[in-house]
Structures are given as structure tokens and as C-alpha cells.
Design an enzyme around this catalytic site. Structure first.
Site, PDB file in Angstrom:
ATOM      1  N   GLU A  50       0.843  -1.201   0.000  1.00  0.00           N
ATOM      2  CA  GLU A  50       0.000   0.000   0.000  1.00  0.00           C
ATOM      3  C   GLU A  50       0.876   1.248   0.000  1.00  0.00           C
ATOM      4  OE1 GLU A  50      -3.031   0.148   2.995  1.00  0.00           O
ATOM      5  OE2 GLU A  50      -4.015  -1.668   2.248  1.00  0.00           O
ATOM      6  N   HIS A 101      -4.553   6.624   0.688  1.00  0.00           N
ATOM      7  CA  HIS A 101      -3.783   5.375   0.622  1.00  0.00           C
ATOM      8  C   HIS A 101      -4.349   4.502  -0.480  1.00  0.00           C
ATOM      9  CE1 HIS A 101      -6.969   3.691   3.191  1.00  0.00           C
ATOM     10  NE2 HIS A 101      -6.492   2.484   2.959  1.00  0.00           N
ATOM     11  N   HIS A 116      -5.172   0.601  -2.232  1.00  0.00           N
ATOM     12  CA  HIS A 116      -5.486  -0.813  -2.035  1.00  0.00           C
ATOM     13  C   HIS A 116      -5.037  -1.509  -3.318  1.00  0.00           C
ATOM     14  CE1 HIS A 116      -8.922  -0.391   1.188  1.00  0.00           C
ATOM     15  NE2 HIS A 116      -7.719  -0.081   1.650  1.00  0.00           N
ATOM     16  N   ASP A 174      -8.938   0.426   8.597  1.00  0.00           N
ATOM     17  CA  ASP A 174      -9.122   1.805   8.107  1.00  0.00           C
ATOM     18  C   ASP A 174     -10.239   2.484   8.894  1.00  0.00           C
ATOM     19  OD1 ASP A 174      -7.225   1.479   6.105  1.00  0.00           O
ATOM     20  OD2 ASP A 174      -8.697   0.974   4.568  1.00  0.00           O
TER      21      ASP A 174
HETATM   22 ZN   LIG Z   1      -7.147   0.607   3.468  1.00  0.00          ZN
END
Ligand SMILES: [Zn+2]
Length: 137
Positions: free
Chosen positions: A28, A86, A88, A99
Site C-alpha cells: 500500500e 492510501h 489498495h 481503516d
Molecule cells: Zn485501506
């Protein structure tokens, strides 16, 4: 916490975030987003790319040093830390249970990019996960 009407990114910012996420895949990627909120409409002005110190494909952590630097840079630019980005790499652009916990602690707008689906989505925590429309201009 008021839910923003929308969050706007420029095409160039989208490219920067996509490239960074693709480069760091399968892990990530993360970034701090600076901008402003006028009439409940968020505009991203600057992207502060950060390192995912977990180097994980399913989680991310930004170091305290980078967080401190980001906050002081935003202040120097007269901007607010308005969002957290961020990626995925291999799943849908929807917050994971981890999250969700951090979103509750950090009630800014969270943008998630799915490398697999090539899609940006945004959410904010307001007694639950609430979507925020993403505009790319
Ligand atoms: Zn996430």
C-alpha cells in the site's frame, strides 16, 4: 463533523497518486493531502507523499516524523491537512475494518485508490463510513 459535499483533485494530482501507488505495489502507498474547505467543498492543493513504514499489501502507517513535517509544511503554505490518501493494490477502494478504526480517530476525508480497479473513492467517518463524491478536474 460535517460531511463534505465533494473532494476535488486535479488530473495531475491523480496521475501523481496513481504512479506512486503503482510503483509501490504490491504494498500500500500513502500520502497526506493539503487543501482547503470552502462551503463544505474540499479542493486538494498539494500532495505530500509519505512512506508506508509497514511495507504491507494490506495496511499502512505513516511515521510520526513525516506527520510532523507534513503538518508544518501545510501551515507554511497556509493550507490545511484535509485528507489522507492510501492505496489498495489488490482490493476494492473501500475502507477495511482497520481503516475504519483510524478514520474514526482521524475524521478528515480519506481517499482510497484501487490499483486493481483503477478507481478513486473518498469517505469520511460520521458515526459510520459515509462516501464523499470525488471530482477530477
Ligand atoms: Zn485501506
Amino acid at each position: 463533523m460535517t460531511v463534505p459535499k465533494s473532494i476535488t483533485l486535479s488530473k495531475n494530482q491523480v496521475e501523481v497518486l496513481k504512479k506512486y501507488s503503482n510503483r509501490n505495489s504490491p504494498n500500500e502507498s500513502c500520502a497526506i493531502l493539503f487543501g482547503n474547505n470552502i462551503n463544505n467543498t474540499i479542493t486538494i492543493r498539494e500532495i505530500f507523499l509519505t512512506e508506508n513504514i509497514e511495507k504491507s499489501p494490506v495496511n499502512f502507517t505513516i511515521s510520526n516524523e513525516e506527520l510532523i513535517t507534513a503538518y508544518s509544511q501545510a501551515e507554511e503554505m497556509n493550507l490545511e491537512v484535509i485528507g489522507i490518501f492510501h492505496s489498495h493494490p489488490d482490493s476494492v477502494p473501500y475502507p477495511s475494518s482497520t481503516d475504519e478504526k483510524y478514520m474514526e480517530i482521524n475524521p478528515v476525508t480519506w481517499i482510497i485508490f484501487s490499483n486493481r480497479h483503477d478507481e478513486f473513492k473518498a469517505y469520511i467517518y460520521n458515526s459510520g463510513i459515509v462516501p464523499v463524491p470525488v471530482k477530477i478536474m
